[in-house]
Design a protein around this motif. Structure first.
Motif, PDB file in Angstrom:
ATOM      1  N   ARG A 114      45.127  29.466  79.226  1.00 13.93           N
ATOM      2  CA  ARG A 114      45.401  30.619  80.080  1.00 13.93           C
ATOM      3  C   ARG A 114      46.513  31.481  79.503  1.00 13.93           C
ATOM      4  O   ARG A 114      47.379  31.003  78.782  1.00 13.93           O
ATOM      5  CB  ARG A 114      45.837  30.165  81.473  1.00 13.93           C
ATOM      6  CG  ARG A 114      44.776  29.487  82.301  1.00 13.93           C
ATOM      7  CD  ARG A 114      45.387  28.982  83.593  1.00 13.93           C
ATOM      8  NE  ARG A 114      46.382  27.936  83.351  1.00 13.93           N
ATOM      9  CZ  ARG A 114      47.166  27.415  84.297  1.00 13.93           C
ATOM     10  NH1 ARG A 114      47.113  27.883  85.528  1.00 13.93           N
ATOM     11  NH2 ARG A 114      48.020  26.460  84.000  1.00 13.93           N
ATOM     12  N   ILE A 118      49.402  33.443  84.396  1.00 15.89           N
ATOM     13  CA  ILE A 118      48.163  33.487  85.179  1.00 15.89           C
ATOM     14  C   ILE A 118      47.951  32.147  85.869  1.00 15.89           C
ATOM     15  O   ILE A 118      47.950  31.101  85.217  1.00 15.89           O
ATOM     16  CB  ILE A 118      46.949  33.825  84.284  1.00 15.89           C
ATOM     17  CG1 ILE A 118      47.046  35.256  83.762  1.00 15.89           C
ATOM     18  CG2 ILE A 118      45.645  33.631  85.049  1.00 15.89           C
ATOM     19  CD1 ILE A 118      46.920  36.317  84.838  1.00 15.89           C
ATOM     20  N   PRO A 121      42.376  31.935  86.179  1.00 13.18           N
ATOM     21  CA  PRO A 121      41.513  32.988  85.617  1.00 13.18           C
ATOM     22  C   PRO A 121      40.322  33.232  86.542  1.00 13.18           C
ATOM     23  O   PRO A 121      39.894  32.338  87.289  1.00 13.18           O
ATOM     24  CB  PRO A 121      41.056  32.396  84.279  1.00 13.18           C
ATOM     25  CG  PRO A 121      42.129  31.419  83.929  1.00 13.18           C
ATOM     26  CD  PRO A 121      42.563  30.817  85.243  1.00 13.18           C
ATOM     27  N   ASP A 140      37.042  38.075  91.810  1.00  9.70           N
ATOM     28  CA  ASP A 140      36.428  37.035  91.029  1.00  9.70           C
ATOM     29  C   ASP A 140      34.956  36.924  91.422  1.00  9.70           C
ATOM     30  O   ASP A 140      34.630  37.007  92.598  1.00  9.70           O
ATOM     31  CB  ASP A 140      37.180  35.733  91.294  1.00  9.70           C
ATOM     32  CG  ASP A 140      36.631  34.497  90.649  1.00  9.70           C
ATOM     33  OD1 ASP A 140      35.896  34.601  89.661  1.00  9.70           O
ATOM     34  OD2 ASP A 140      36.938  33.396  91.136  1.00  9.70           O
ATOM     35  N   ASN A 151      46.614  34.904  93.571  1.00  5.78           N
ATOM     36  CA  ASN A 151      45.423  35.064  92.736  1.00  5.78           C
ATOM     37  C   ASN A 151      44.856  36.472  92.858  1.00  5.78           C
ATOM     38  O   ASN A 151      44.496  37.099  91.856  1.00  5.78           O
ATOM     39  CB  ASN A 151      44.345  34.052  93.141  1.00  5.78           C
ATOM     40  CG  ASN A 151      44.811  32.612  93.074  1.00  5.78           C
ATOM     41  OD1 ASN A 151      44.505  31.809  93.946  1.00  5.78           O
ATOM     42  ND2 ASN A 151      45.571  32.270  92.034  1.00  5.78           N
ATOM     43  N   GLN A 154      46.912  38.973  90.968  1.00  4.31           N
ATOM     44  CA  GLN A 154      46.657  38.885  89.529  1.00  4.31           C
ATOM     45  C   GLN A 154      45.283  39.449  89.174  1.00  4.31           C
ATOM     46  O   GLN A 154      45.128  40.123  88.145  1.00  4.31           O
ATOM     47  CB  GLN A 154      46.785  37.438  89.072  1.00  4.31           C
ATOM     48  CG  GLN A 154      48.205  36.909  89.161  1.00  4.31           C
ATOM     49  CD  GLN A 154      48.341  35.454  88.769  1.00  4.31           C
ATOM     50  OE1 GLN A 154      47.355  34.757  88.529  1.00  4.31           O
ATOM     51  NE2 GLN A 154      49.574  34.973  88.699  1.00  4.31           N
ATOM     52  N   TYR A 155      44.281  39.203  90.015  1.00  6.09           N
ATOM     53  CA  TYR A 155      42.945  39.760  89.767  1.00  6.09           C
ATOM     54  C   TYR A 155      42.989  41.288  89.754  1.00  6.09           C
ATOM     55  O   TYR A 155      42.297  41.933  88.962  1.00  6.09           O
ATOM     56  CB  TYR A 155      41.961  39.297  90.848  1.00  6.09           C
ATOM     57  CG  TYR A 155      41.630  37.828  90.827  1.00  6.09           C
ATOM     58  CD1 TYR A 155      41.859  37.052  89.697  1.00  6.09           C
ATOM     59  CD2 TYR A 155      41.091  37.200  91.945  1.00  6.09           C
ATOM     60  CE1 TYR A 155      41.555  35.700  89.685  1.00  6.09           C
ATOM     61  CE2 TYR A 155      40.782  35.852  91.937  1.00  6.09           C
ATOM     62  CZ  TYR A 155      41.026  35.099  90.817  1.00  6.09           C
ATOM     63  OH  TYR A 155      40.712  33.758  90.802  1.00  6.09           O
ATOM     64  N   LEU A 158      44.500  42.254  86.377  1.00 13.28           N
ATOM     65  CA  LEU A 158      43.549  41.956  85.306  1.00 13.28           C
ATOM     66  C   LEU A 158      42.374  42.930  85.346  1.00 13.28           C
ATOM     67  O   LEU A 158      41.924  43.425  84.310  1.00 13.28           O
ATOM     68  CB  LEU A 158      43.040  40.514  85.445  1.00 13.28           C
ATOM     69  CG  LEU A 158      44.038  39.403  85.118  1.00 13.28           C
ATOM     70  CD1 LEU A 158      43.476  38.049  85.540  1.00 13.28           C
ATOM     71  CD2 LEU A 158      44.375  39.385  83.628  1.00 13.28           C
ATOM     72  N   GLY A 291      41.963  36.426  82.105  1.00 13.48           N
ATOM     73  CA  GLY A 291      43.135  35.565  82.251  1.00 13.48           C
ATOM     74  C   GLY A 291      43.227  34.507  81.181  1.00 13.48           C
ATOM     75  O   GLY A 291      44.175  33.715  81.155  1.00 13.48           O
ATOM     76  N   ALA A 327      47.168  42.434  78.662  1.00 10.88           N
ATOM     77  CA  ALA A 327      47.343  41.489  79.766  1.00 10.88           C
ATOM     78  C   ALA A 327      48.400  40.447  79.416  1.00 10.88           C
ATOM     79  O   ALA A 327      49.247  40.094  80.259  1.00 10.88           O
ATOM     80  CB  ALA A 327      46.005  40.816  80.087  1.00 10.88           C
ATOM     81  N   LYS A 328      48.383  39.936  78.187  1.00 14.35           N
ATOM     82  CA  LYS A 328      49.382  38.959  77.754  1.00 14.35           C
ATOM     83  C   LYS A 328      50.786  39.530  77.872  1.00 14.35           C
ATOM     84  O   LYS A 328      51.698  38.875  78.401  1.00 14.35           O
ATOM     85  CB  LYS A 328      49.125  38.549  76.300  1.00 14.35           C
ATOM     86  CG  LYS A 328      48.005  37.561  76.071  1.00 14.35           C
ATOM     87  CD  LYS A 328      47.907  37.258  74.577  1.00 14.35           C
ATOM     88  CE  LYS A 328      46.765  36.318  74.269  1.00 14.35           C
ATOM     89  NZ  LYS A 328      46.629  36.073  72.807  1.00 14.35           N
ATOM     90  N   PHE A 331      51.868  39.910  81.752  1.00 16.04           N
ATOM     91  CA  PHE A 331      52.121  38.682  82.508  1.00 16.04           C
ATOM     92  C   PHE A 331      53.202  37.814  81.861  1.00 16.04           C
ATOM     93  O   PHE A 331      53.896  37.065  82.562  1.00 16.04           O
ATOM     94  CB  PHE A 331      50.816  37.900  82.684  1.00 16.04           C
ATOM     95  CG  PHE A 331      49.902  38.513  83.704  1.00 16.04           C
ATOM     96  CD1 PHE A 331      50.139  38.355  85.050  1.00 16.04           C
ATOM     97  CD2 PHE A 331      48.821  39.288  83.302  1.00 16.04           C
ATOM     98  CE1 PHE A 331      49.315  38.940  86.005  1.00 16.04           C
ATOM     99  CE2 PHE A 331      47.983  39.876  84.239  1.00 16.04           C
ATOM    100  CZ  PHE A 331      48.242  39.705  85.599  1.00 16.04           C
TER     101      PHE A 331
END
Length: 338
Positions: A114, A118, A121, A140, A151, A154-155, A158, A291, A327-328, A331
Protein backbone atom coordinates in the motif's frame (compact mmCIF):
# COMPACT_ATOMS: atom_id res chain seq x y z
CA UNK A 1 9.15 1.71 -23.02
CA UNK A 2 6.30 0.90 -20.61
CA UNK A 3 6.51 -2.62 -19.18
CA UNK A 4 3.30 -4.41 -18.17
CA UNK A 5 3.31 -7.61 -16.10
CA UNK A 6 0.38 -9.70 -17.35
CA UNK A 7 -1.14 -12.70 -15.55
CA UNK A 8 -1.64 -14.80 -18.69
CA UNK A 9 -3.35 -17.66 -16.84
CA UNK A 10 -6.08 -15.64 -15.11
CA UNK A 11 -9.68 -15.53 -16.37
CA UNK A 12 -12.32 -17.85 -17.77
CA UNK A 13 -10.71 -18.22 -21.19
CA UNK A 14 -7.01 -18.00 -20.32
CA UNK A 15 -4.52 -18.04 -21.80
CA UNK A 16 -6.24 -17.70 -25.20
CA UNK A 17 -8.17 -14.48 -24.55
CA UNK A 18 -5.27 -12.88 -22.66
CA UNK A 19 -2.72 -13.61 -25.38
CA UNK A 20 -5.10 -12.46 -28.12
CA UNK A 21 -5.68 -9.22 -26.20
CA UNK A 22 -1.94 -8.70 -25.79
CA UNK A 23 -1.44 -9.17 -29.53
CA UNK A 24 -4.16 -6.61 -30.30
CA UNK A 25 -2.53 -4.12 -27.94
CA UNK A 26 0.98 -4.82 -29.28
CA UNK A 27 -0.17 -4.37 -32.87
CA UNK A 28 -1.75 -1.00 -32.00
CA UNK A 29 1.11 0.48 -29.97
CA UNK A 30 4.86 0.03 -30.06
CA UNK A 31 5.68 1.79 -26.76
CA UNK A 32 4.64 -1.11 -24.51
CA UNK A 33 6.52 -4.31 -23.63
CA UNK A 34 4.35 -7.17 -22.38
CA UNK A 35 5.72 -9.64 -19.83
CA UNK A 36 3.45 -12.69 -19.99
CA UNK A 37 3.55 -14.86 -16.87
CA UNK A 38 2.17 -18.37 -17.32
CA UNK A 39 2.61 -21.84 -18.78
CA UNK A 40 5.05 -21.41 -21.66
CA UNK A 41 3.81 -24.60 -23.36
CA UNK A 42 0.31 -23.13 -23.61
CA UNK A 43 1.31 -19.55 -24.41
CA UNK A 44 4.04 -19.99 -27.00
CA UNK A 45 1.87 -21.77 -29.64
CA UNK A 46 -0.53 -18.80 -29.52
CA UNK A 47 2.22 -16.39 -30.55
CA UNK A 48 3.56 -16.27 -34.09
CA UNK A 49 5.37 -12.99 -33.50
CA UNK A 50 7.01 -12.30 -30.12
CA UNK A 51 7.94 -8.69 -30.84
CA UNK A 52 7.66 -6.67 -27.58
CA UNK A 53 6.40 -9.81 -25.82
CA UNK A 54 8.38 -11.86 -23.31
CA UNK A 55 7.16 -15.12 -21.78
CA UNK A 56 8.10 -15.86 -18.15
CA UNK A 57 7.22 -19.43 -17.28
CA UNK A 58 5.06 -20.09 -14.21
CA UNK A 59 4.45 -23.61 -12.91
CA UNK A 60 1.28 -22.83 -10.97
CA UNK A 61 -2.08 -21.16 -11.53
CA UNK A 62 -4.41 -19.48 -9.03
CA UNK A 63 -7.91 -20.48 -10.10
CA UNK A 64 -11.19 -18.65 -9.61
CA UNK A 65 -12.13 -21.20 -6.94
CA UNK A 66 -8.95 -20.83 -4.83
CA UNK A 67 -9.14 -19.14 -1.43
CA UNK A 68 -7.22 -15.88 -2.01
CA UNK A 69 -4.89 -15.63 1.01
CA UNK A 70 -4.01 -19.32 1.06
CA UNK A 71 -3.44 -19.38 -2.70
CA UNK A 72 -1.11 -16.36 -2.75
CA UNK A 73 0.95 -17.68 0.18
CA UNK A 74 1.19 -21.27 -1.05
CA UNK A 75 1.36 -20.88 -4.84
CA UNK A 76 4.54 -18.81 -4.91
CA UNK A 77 5.30 -19.87 -8.49
CA UNK A 78 1.88 -18.96 -9.83
CA UNK A 79 1.50 -16.57 -12.75
CA UNK A 80 -0.21 -13.94 -10.57
CA UNK A 81 2.35 -14.01 -7.76
CA UNK A 82 5.33 -13.88 -10.13
CA UNK A 83 3.76 -10.99 -12.06
CA UNK A 84 3.19 -9.07 -8.81
CA UNK A 85 6.81 -9.70 -7.76
CA UNK A 86 8.04 -8.35 -11.09
CA UNK A 87 6.22 -5.08 -10.38
CA UNK A 88 7.54 -4.89 -6.80
CA UNK A 89 11.12 -5.53 -8.02
CA UNK A 90 10.87 -2.78 -10.63
CA UNK A 91 10.99 -5.15 -13.60
CA UNK A 92 7.51 -4.01 -14.68
CA UNK A 93 5.56 -0.77 -14.26
CA UNK A 94 2.06 -2.17 -13.70
CA UNK A 95 0.16 -5.41 -13.05
CA UNK A 96 -2.79 -6.59 -15.17
CA UNK A 97 -4.96 -9.64 -14.42
CA UNK A 98 -8.45 -10.87 -15.28
CA UNK A 99 -8.22 -13.73 -12.78
CA UNK A 100 -9.30 -14.25 -9.17
CA UNK A 101 -10.25 -10.82 -7.77
CA UNK A 102 -9.57 -11.70 -4.14
CA UNK A 103 -6.18 -13.18 -4.97
CA UNK A 104 -5.23 -10.09 -6.98
CA UNK A 105 -6.19 -7.89 -4.03
CA UNK A 106 -4.13 -10.02 -1.62
CA UNK A 107 -1.12 -10.17 -3.95
CA UNK A 108 -1.26 -6.41 -4.44
CA UNK A 109 -1.37 -5.78 -0.68
CA UNK A 110 1.18 -8.37 0.44
CA UNK A 111 3.66 -8.16 -2.44
CA UNK A 112 3.44 -4.71 -4.05
CA UNK A 113 2.21 -2.96 -0.92
CA UNK A 114 0.00 0.00 0.00
CA UNK A 115 0.91 3.63 -0.39
CA UNK A 116 2.05 4.96 2.99
CA UNK A 117 -0.92 6.53 4.76
CA UNK A 118 -3.59 4.53 2.91
CA UNK A 119 -5.73 2.45 5.25
CA UNK A 120 -7.59 0.32 2.67
CA UNK A 121 -7.07 0.47 -1.10
CA UNK A 122 -10.28 0.56 -3.15
CA UNK A 123 -11.29 -0.65 -6.58
CA UNK A 124 -12.36 2.03 -9.01
CA UNK A 125 -14.55 1.45 -12.03
CA UNK A 126 -15.18 3.96 -14.80
CA UNK A 127 -18.74 3.82 -16.09
CA UNK A 128 -20.56 5.53 -19.00
CA UNK A 129 -22.75 8.62 -18.79
CA UNK A 130 -25.18 10.07 -21.27
CA UNK A 131 -23.69 13.52 -21.83
CA UNK A 132 -19.96 12.84 -22.38
CA UNK A 133 -17.47 10.12 -23.35
CA UNK A 134 -15.35 10.31 -20.20
CA UNK A 135 -17.88 8.63 -17.91
CA UNK A 136 -17.65 8.77 -14.12
CA UNK A 137 -15.26 7.10 -11.69
CA UNK A 138 -16.58 5.13 -8.70
CA UNK A 139 -14.55 4.20 -5.60
CA UNK A 140 -14.93 1.63 -3.98
CA UNK A 141 -16.37 -0.84 -6.48
CA UNK A 142 -15.88 -3.95 -4.37
CA UNK A 143 -12.57 -4.20 -2.50
CA UNK A 144 -14.00 -3.52 0.98
CA UNK A 145 -17.59 -4.34 1.91
CA UNK A 146 -17.40 -2.14 5.00
CA UNK A 147 -15.97 1.36 5.04
CA UNK A 148 -15.05 3.84 7.77
CA UNK A 149 -15.19 7.59 7.42
CA UNK A 150 -11.41 7.65 6.96
CA UNK A 151 -11.68 5.23 4.03
CA UNK A 152 -14.21 7.45 2.28
CA UNK A 153 -12.01 10.52 2.77
CA UNK A 154 -9.10 8.66 1.20
CA UNK A 155 -11.26 7.34 -1.66
CA UNK A 156 -12.30 10.92 -2.44
CA UNK A 157 -8.67 12.03 -2.76
CA UNK A 158 -7.59 8.93 -4.68
CA UNK A 159 -10.54 9.38 -7.01
CA UNK A 160 -9.74 13.05 -7.46
CA UNK A 161 -6.15 12.34 -8.52
CA UNK A 162 -7.25 9.51 -10.79
CA UNK A 163 -9.94 11.58 -12.47
CA UNK A 164 -7.61 14.56 -12.97
CA UNK A 165 -4.48 12.74 -14.14
CA UNK A 166 -5.88 9.70 -15.96
CA UNK A 167 -9.34 10.97 -16.93
CA UNK A 168 -8.17 14.54 -17.64
CA UNK A 169 -11.08 16.08 -15.72
CA UNK A 170 -10.38 19.51 -14.27
CA UNK A 171 -11.47 19.94 -10.63
CA UNK A 172 -13.70 16.80 -10.66
CA UNK A 173 -17.07 16.92 -8.92
CA UNK A 174 -17.16 14.37 -6.10
CA UNK A 175 -20.39 12.91 -4.75
CA UNK A 176 -21.32 10.44 -2.01
CA UNK A 177 -23.89 7.75 -2.88
CA UNK A 178 -26.83 7.94 -0.48
CA UNK A 179 -30.57 7.33 -0.41
CA UNK A 180 -31.30 11.01 -0.83
CA UNK A 181 -29.55 14.25 -1.66
CA UNK A 182 -30.22 16.04 1.65
CA UNK A 183 -27.26 16.37 4.05
CA UNK A 184 -29.12 14.54 6.85
CA UNK A 185 -30.08 11.52 4.72
CA UNK A 186 -28.86 7.98 5.37
CA UNK A 187 -27.74 6.12 8.48
CA UNK A 188 -25.36 7.56 11.07
CA UNK A 189 -22.17 6.45 9.27
CA UNK A 190 -23.26 8.05 6.00
CA UNK A 191 -24.09 11.31 7.78
CA UNK A 192 -20.58 11.30 9.24
CA UNK A 193 -19.12 10.56 5.81
CA UNK A 194 -21.04 13.50 4.34
CA UNK A 195 -19.84 15.86 7.07
CA UNK A 196 -16.21 14.73 6.63
CA UNK A 197 -16.31 15.29 2.87
CA UNK A 198 -18.01 18.66 3.38
CA UNK A 199 -15.16 19.62 5.70
CA UNK A 200 -12.60 18.60 3.06
CA UNK A 201 -14.49 20.74 0.56
CA UNK A 202 -14.38 23.74 2.89
CA UNK A 203 -10.60 23.26 3.21
CA UNK A 204 -10.21 23.27 -0.58
CA UNK A 205 -9.03 19.64 -0.75
CA UNK A 206 -11.84 18.41 -3.00
CA UNK A 207 -14.83 19.67 -4.96
CA UNK A 208 -17.59 17.92 -2.99
CA UNK A 209 -21.09 18.40 -4.41
CA UNK A 210 -22.94 16.47 -1.67
CA UNK A 211 -25.04 13.31 -1.56
CA UNK A 212 -26.21 11.81 -4.86
CA UNK A 213 -28.77 9.15 -5.69
CA UNK A 214 -27.73 6.18 -7.81
CA UNK A 215 -30.51 6.84 -10.35
CA UNK A 216 -28.67 10.02 -11.41
CA UNK A 217 -25.26 8.42 -12.04
CA UNK A 218 -25.74 7.83 -15.76
CA UNK A 219 -26.85 11.45 -16.19
CA UNK A 220 -23.36 12.65 -15.31
CA UNK A 221 -24.24 14.17 -11.94
CA UNK A 222 -20.65 13.65 -10.69
CA UNK A 223 -17.19 12.89 -12.05
CA UNK A 224 -16.13 10.84 -9.01
CA UNK A 225 -18.50 8.83 -6.83
CA UNK A 226 -17.41 7.47 -3.44
CA UNK A 227 -19.07 4.73 -1.43
CA UNK A 228 -18.40 1.53 0.49
CA UNK A 229 -17.44 -1.56 -1.51
CA UNK A 230 -20.71 -3.39 -0.87
CA UNK A 231 -22.86 -0.55 -2.20
CA UNK A 232 -20.41 0.22 -5.02
CA UNK A 233 -20.32 -3.34 -6.27
CA UNK A 234 -24.11 -3.61 -6.16
CA UNK A 235 -24.47 -0.34 -8.10
CA UNK A 236 -21.82 -1.42 -10.61
CA UNK A 237 -23.53 -4.73 -11.36
CA UNK A 238 -26.96 -3.09 -11.52
CA UNK A 239 -25.69 -0.62 -14.15
CA UNK A 240 -23.98 -3.38 -16.14
CA UNK A 241 -27.06 -5.58 -16.01
CA UNK A 242 -29.41 -2.75 -16.94
CA UNK A 243 -27.24 -1.77 -19.92
CA UNK A 244 -27.12 -5.35 -21.23
CA UNK A 245 -30.82 -5.94 -20.62
CA UNK A 246 -31.80 -2.65 -22.27
CA UNK A 247 -29.80 -3.38 -25.41
CA UNK A 248 -31.12 -6.95 -25.45
CA UNK A 249 -34.71 -5.72 -25.16
CA UNK A 250 -34.16 -3.27 -28.02
CA UNK A 251 -32.75 -6.02 -30.27
CA UNK A 252 -35.64 -8.34 -29.39
CA UNK A 253 -38.20 -5.61 -30.13
CA UNK A 254 -36.65 -4.96 -33.55
CA UNK A 255 -36.45 -8.67 -34.31
CA UNK A 256 -40.11 -9.30 -33.47
CA UNK A 257 -41.50 -5.94 -34.54
CA UNK A 258 -42.14 -6.73 -38.17
CA UNK A 259 -41.17 -4.82 -41.31
CA UNK A 260 -41.65 -1.31 -39.88
CA UNK A 261 -39.42 -2.04 -36.89
CA UNK A 262 -36.68 -3.48 -39.09
CA UNK A 263 -36.92 -0.56 -41.50
CA UNK A 264 -36.70 1.89 -38.62
CA UNK A 265 -33.68 0.06 -37.22
CA UNK A 266 -32.01 0.19 -40.64
CA UNK A 267 -32.57 3.93 -40.90
CA UNK A 268 -31.29 4.44 -37.34
CA UNK A 269 -28.36 2.04 -37.68
CA UNK A 270 -25.65 4.63 -37.05
CA UNK A 271 -27.48 6.12 -34.07
CA UNK A 272 -28.06 2.69 -32.54
CA UNK A 273 -24.38 1.82 -32.92
CA UNK A 274 -23.41 5.03 -31.15
CA UNK A 275 -25.83 4.23 -28.32
CA UNK A 276 -24.47 0.69 -27.94
CA UNK A 277 -20.89 2.01 -27.90
CA UNK A 278 -21.70 4.63 -25.26
CA UNK A 279 -23.27 2.04 -22.96
CA UNK A 280 -20.42 -0.44 -23.38
CA UNK A 281 -18.73 -0.33 -19.97
CA UNK A 282 -15.98 -2.73 -21.13
CA UNK A 283 -14.34 -0.02 -23.23
CA UNK A 284 -13.09 1.70 -20.05
CA UNK A 285 -10.58 -1.06 -19.35
CA UNK A 286 -11.38 -2.84 -16.10
CA UNK A 287 -11.19 -1.83 -12.45
CA UNK A 288 -8.13 -0.10 -11.01
CA UNK A 289 -6.96 -0.81 -7.45
CA UNK A 290 -6.25 2.65 -6.06
CA UNK A 291 -3.92 3.07 -3.09
CA UNK A 292 -1.27 0.53 -4.16
CA UNK A 293 2.36 1.60 -4.74
CA UNK A 294 2.17 0.69 -8.44
CA UNK A 295 -0.76 0.51 -10.90
CA UNK A 296 -2.92 -2.63 -10.69
CA UNK A 297 -5.74 -3.24 -13.20
CA UNK A 298 -8.36 -5.99 -12.88
CA UNK A 299 -10.48 -7.04 -15.86
CA UNK A 300 -13.68 -9.11 -15.89
CA UNK A 301 -13.06 -12.85 -15.66
CA UNK A 302 -15.02 -13.38 -18.89
CA UNK A 303 -13.10 -10.69 -20.80
CA UNK A 304 -12.58 -11.22 -24.51
CA UNK A 305 -9.49 -10.12 -26.43
CA UNK A 306 -10.80 -6.59 -27.05
CA UNK A 307 -11.57 -6.07 -23.37
CA UNK A 308 -8.13 -7.36 -22.38
CA UNK A 309 -6.59 -4.88 -24.82
CA UNK A 310 -8.54 -2.04 -23.15
CA UNK A 311 -7.28 -3.16 -19.72
CA UNK A 312 -3.70 -3.09 -20.99
CA UNK A 313 -4.12 0.35 -22.52
CA UNK A 314 -5.66 1.62 -19.29
CA UNK A 315 -2.67 0.33 -17.30
CA UNK A 316 -0.28 2.00 -19.71
CA UNK A 317 -2.11 5.33 -19.44
CA UNK A 318 -1.99 5.18 -15.63
CA UNK A 319 1.79 4.63 -15.79
CA UNK A 320 2.21 7.60 -18.15
CA UNK A 321 -0.08 9.88 -16.14
CA UNK A 322 2.05 9.97 -12.98
CA UNK A 323 -1.05 9.27 -10.88
CA UNK A 324 0.67 6.90 -8.45
CA UNK A 325 3.52 9.35 -7.80
CA UNK A 326 1.05 12.15 -7.06
CA UNK A 327 -0.94 9.97 -4.66
CA UNK A 328 2.26 8.78 -2.94
CA UNK A 329 3.49 12.32 -2.44
CA UNK A 330 0.20 13.52 -0.96
CA UNK A 331 -0.43 10.66 1.46
CA UNK A 332 3.22 10.42 2.51
CA UNK A 333 3.17 14.09 3.51
CA UNK A 334 -0.10 13.60 5.41
CA UNK A 335 1.29 10.54 7.23
CA UNK A 336 4.47 12.39 8.19
CA UNK A 337 2.53 15.26 9.79
CA UNK A 338 0.57 12.92 12.08
Amino acid sequence: MIKLAVDAMGGDYAPQSVVEGVKLARNSRDDIEFLLFGDEKQIKPLLKDEKNIKIIHADEVITMEDEPVRAVKRKKNSSLVLAAKAVKDGKADALVSIGNTGALLVASLLIIGRIKGIDRPGFTATMPVMNNDKGFTMVDAGANADAKVTNIEQYALLGKYYSELVGHVNNPRIGLINNGTEADKGDMIHRKMHDALQSMNANGEINFIGNIESRELLNGVADVVVTDGFTGNAVLKAIEGTAMSGLGLLKESIKNGGFKAKLGAFLMKDSLKKMAKKMDYKRYGGAVLLGIKDPVVKGHGNSDAKTVKNCLFNAAEIVKSGYVESAKNHFTKVAETK
